[in-house]
Enzyme design. Structure first.
Site, PDB file in Angstrom:
ATOM      1  N   TYR A   1      43.922  22.267  34.693  1.00  0.00           N
ATOM      2  CA  TYR A   1      44.147  23.015  35.612  1.00  0.00           C
ATOM      3  C   TYR A   1      45.862  23.727  34.737  1.00  0.00           C
ATOM      4  O   TYR A   1      45.635  24.985  34.880  1.00  0.00           O
ATOM      5  CB  TYR A   1      44.458  22.912  36.993  1.00  0.00           C
ATOM      6  CG  TYR A   1      44.544  24.455  37.651  1.00  0.00           C
ATOM      7  CD1 TYR A   1      43.861  25.346  37.872  1.00  0.00           C
ATOM      8  CD2 TYR A   1      46.000  24.573  37.775  1.00  0.00           C
ATOM      9  CE1 TYR A   1      43.879  26.367  38.642  1.00  0.00           C
ATOM     10  CE2 TYR A   1      46.792  25.502  39.150  1.00  0.00           C
ATOM     11  CZ  TYR A   1      45.851  26.742  39.408  1.00  0.00           C
ATOM     12  OH  TYR A   1      45.518  27.961  40.018  1.00  0.00           O
TER      13      TYR A   1
ATOM     14  N   THR B   1      39.319  40.495  38.929  1.00  0.00           N
ATOM     15  CA  THR B   1      38.514  39.982  38.181  1.00  0.00           C
ATOM     16  C   THR B   1      38.503  39.334  39.687  1.00  0.00           C
ATOM     17  O   THR B   1      39.893  38.219  40.621  1.00  0.00           O
ATOM     18  CB  THR B   1      38.238  38.685  37.387  1.00  0.00           C
ATOM     19  OG1 THR B   1      39.721  38.529  37.568  1.00  0.00           O
ATOM     20  CG2 THR B   1      38.659  40.023  36.399  1.00  0.00           C
ATOM     21  N   GLY B   2      37.592  37.970  40.442  1.00  0.00           N
ATOM     22  CA  GLY B   2      37.316  37.474  41.746  1.00  0.00           C
ATOM     23  C   GLY B   2      38.028  37.999  43.202  1.00  0.00           C
ATOM     24  O   GLY B   2      39.024  37.267  43.047  1.00  0.00           O
ATOM     25  N   ALA B   3      37.438  39.454  42.808  1.00  0.00           N
ATOM     26  CA  ALA B   3      38.164  40.563  44.225  1.00  0.00           C
ATOM     27  C   ALA B   3      37.655  40.052  45.297  1.00  0.00           C
ATOM     28  O   ALA B   3      37.699  40.524  46.844  1.00  0.00           O
ATOM     29  CB  ALA B   3      37.834  41.479  43.655  1.00  0.00           C
ATOM     30  N   ASN B   4      36.872  39.075  45.425  1.00  0.00           N
ATOM     31  CA  ASN B   4      35.869  38.920  46.827  1.00  0.00           C
ATOM     32  C   ASN B   4      36.640  37.751  47.764  1.00  0.00           C
ATOM     33  O   ASN B   4      36.063  37.684  48.900  1.00  0.00           O
ATOM     34  CB  ASN B   4      34.853  38.826  46.976  1.00  0.00           C
ATOM     35  CG  ASN B   4      34.590  36.796  46.033  1.00  0.00           C
ATOM     36  OD1 ASN B   4      34.976  37.268  44.482  1.00  0.00           O
ATOM     37  ND2 ASN B   4      33.976  35.819  46.976  1.00  0.00           N
TER      38      ASN B   4
END
Ligand SMILES: NC(=O)C1=CN([C@@H]2O[C@H](COP(=O)(O)OP(=O)(O)OC[C@H]3O[C@@H](n4cnc5c(N)ncnc54)[C@H](OP(=O)(O)O)[C@@H]3O)[C@@H](O)[C@H]2O)C=CC1
Ligand SMILES: CC1=C(/C=C/C(C)=C/C=C/C(C)=C/C=O)C(C)(C)CCC1
Length: 336
Positions: free
Chosen positions: A217, A49-52
């Site tokens: 967070y 996930t979020g590999a960009n």
């Protein structure tokens, strides 16, 4: 006085030279797997996930190099296709595995839409995965959002808790069947050392009574660890392992919501360039947990710099982990 000024200038110059030498002359990243391991991940499908961007992108690049077929789960298809194009070019230039009909998926990169701030999107993504993918060997829950202003996800959850914990919670649960049928398989969760400053206050998980972006967070990253430990317990005997890591402090786009005055920005850039890890350095523990034979069968552990580390008692509290699991099931609507 003059002597002190000259000494200070010399010290500053020496420091700057030392930092530059460290960056340019020091050993480039100690890659976990050299070229002799370039087929370690052949035949394996990995979802990141979020590999960009940042750590996810670096993890994808390295696992592709090791022969994996990588699925990038990303919220912005334009940014993801651009990153995928660059990754394919880099792989070709490095002489990595050439994807093709006879490659068995090695070096193949697939982009799929996944917005973790929308349970509808997570469900649609998983449905597509289950329809199209015969196997899933590694799931890397990497995407994250850091210290954003108060925002809510499509389903009304505080954004950091919603994306970092709840989105991944639903994603993992909906993909568990595929991971089990592909066993031995692995789940890797990217948390942070900042979990230490978080607490799971069950009375206000949506931060409607008060919002502190740092605390939220940290709470989401503590939730990542409690989730990992509870899932490891539930997965005992299935040959599906789950481990959690902190990557250190890494120069990525994660700080996008931190507002630094324009004049001070160059100084921050210099400091981060000198002291933060590069994405490839930061990604080493994710890559290790996803691929190394050393951690075969290891589950429920916390890692940093490719080594197991100790957790604070609050991250090992089994009753909090169970309660968080139960409440998360209700929040994402998967209560059986
Ligand atoms: N950098 C660091 O120092 C540290 C990072 N971490 C953790 O590492 C992980 C990776 O972060 P890093 O690479 O640093 O940061 P980046 O901002 O570079 O990457 C984060 C990725 O998450 C994606 N993302 C954010 N929101 C969503 C969403 N709603 N749905 C799907 N994807 C989403 C981003 O997509 P998009 O590009 O479209 O915004 C991006 O691809 C995070 O979990 C972070 O908490 C932990 C400790 C330290
Ligand atoms: C790189 C960088 C920045 C800082 C980002 C930071 C400080 C991120 C820290 C993230 C951490 C520690 C996450 C832990 O989970 C700035 C100043 C925004 C702008 C200049 C480039």
């Amino acid at each position: 006085m003059a002597v002190a000024t000259v000494a200070a200038l010399l010290a500053a110059l020496g420091g700057a030279l030392w930092l530059a030498a460290r960056r340019f002359l020091g050993p480039s990243v100690q890659r976990l797997h050299g070229s002799e391991h370039s087929s370690l991940m052949h035949g394996k499908t990995v979802l990141i996930t979020g590999a960009n961007s940042g750590l996810g992108r670096a993890t994808a690049a390295e696992l592709l190099r090791l022969g994996a077929r990588v699925i990038m789960g990303c919220r912005d298809l334009e940014r993801a296709e651009e990153a995928a194009g660059q990754l394919r070019r880099e792989l070709r230039q490095a002489g990595g595995p050439e994807p093709g009909p006879s490659s068995g998926g090695a070096g193949e990169l697939v982009v799929k839409h996944l917005d973790l701030a929308s349970l509808r999107s997570v469900r649609a993504f998983c449905q597509e995965m289950l329809q199209e993918e015969p196997r899933l060997d590694v799931l890397i829950n990497n995407a994250g959002i850091f210290q954003c202003p108060y925002m809510k996800t499509e389903d009304g959850f505080e954004m950091q808790f919603g994306v970092n914990h709840l989105g991944h919670f639903l994603l993992t649960n909906l993909l568990l069947g595929l991971l089990k049928s592909s066993a031995p398989s692995r789940i890797v969760v990217v948390s942070s050392k900042l979990y230490k400053y978080g607490d799971i206050n069950f009375e206000d998980l949506n931060s409607e009574q008060s919002y502190n972006k740092s605390f939220c967070y940290s709470r989401s990253k503590l939730a990542n660890i409690l989730f990992t430990r509870e899932l490891a317990r539930r997965l005992e005997g299935t040959n599906v392992t789950v481990n959690v890591l902190h990557p250190g402090i890494v120069r990525t786009n994660l700080g996008r919501h931190i507002h630094i005055p324009l004049l001070v920005k160059p100084l921050f850039n210099l400091v981060s360039w000198a002291f933060f890890k590069t994405p490839l350095e930061g990604a080493q523990t994710s890559i290790y947990l996803a691929s190394s034979p050393e951690v075969e069968g290891v589950s429920g552990k916390y890692f940093g710099d490719c080594k197991e580390e100790e957790l604070l008692p609050k991250a090992m509290d089994e009753s909090v982990a169970r309660k968080l699991w139960d409440i998360s099931e209700v929040m994402v609507g998967i209560l059986k």
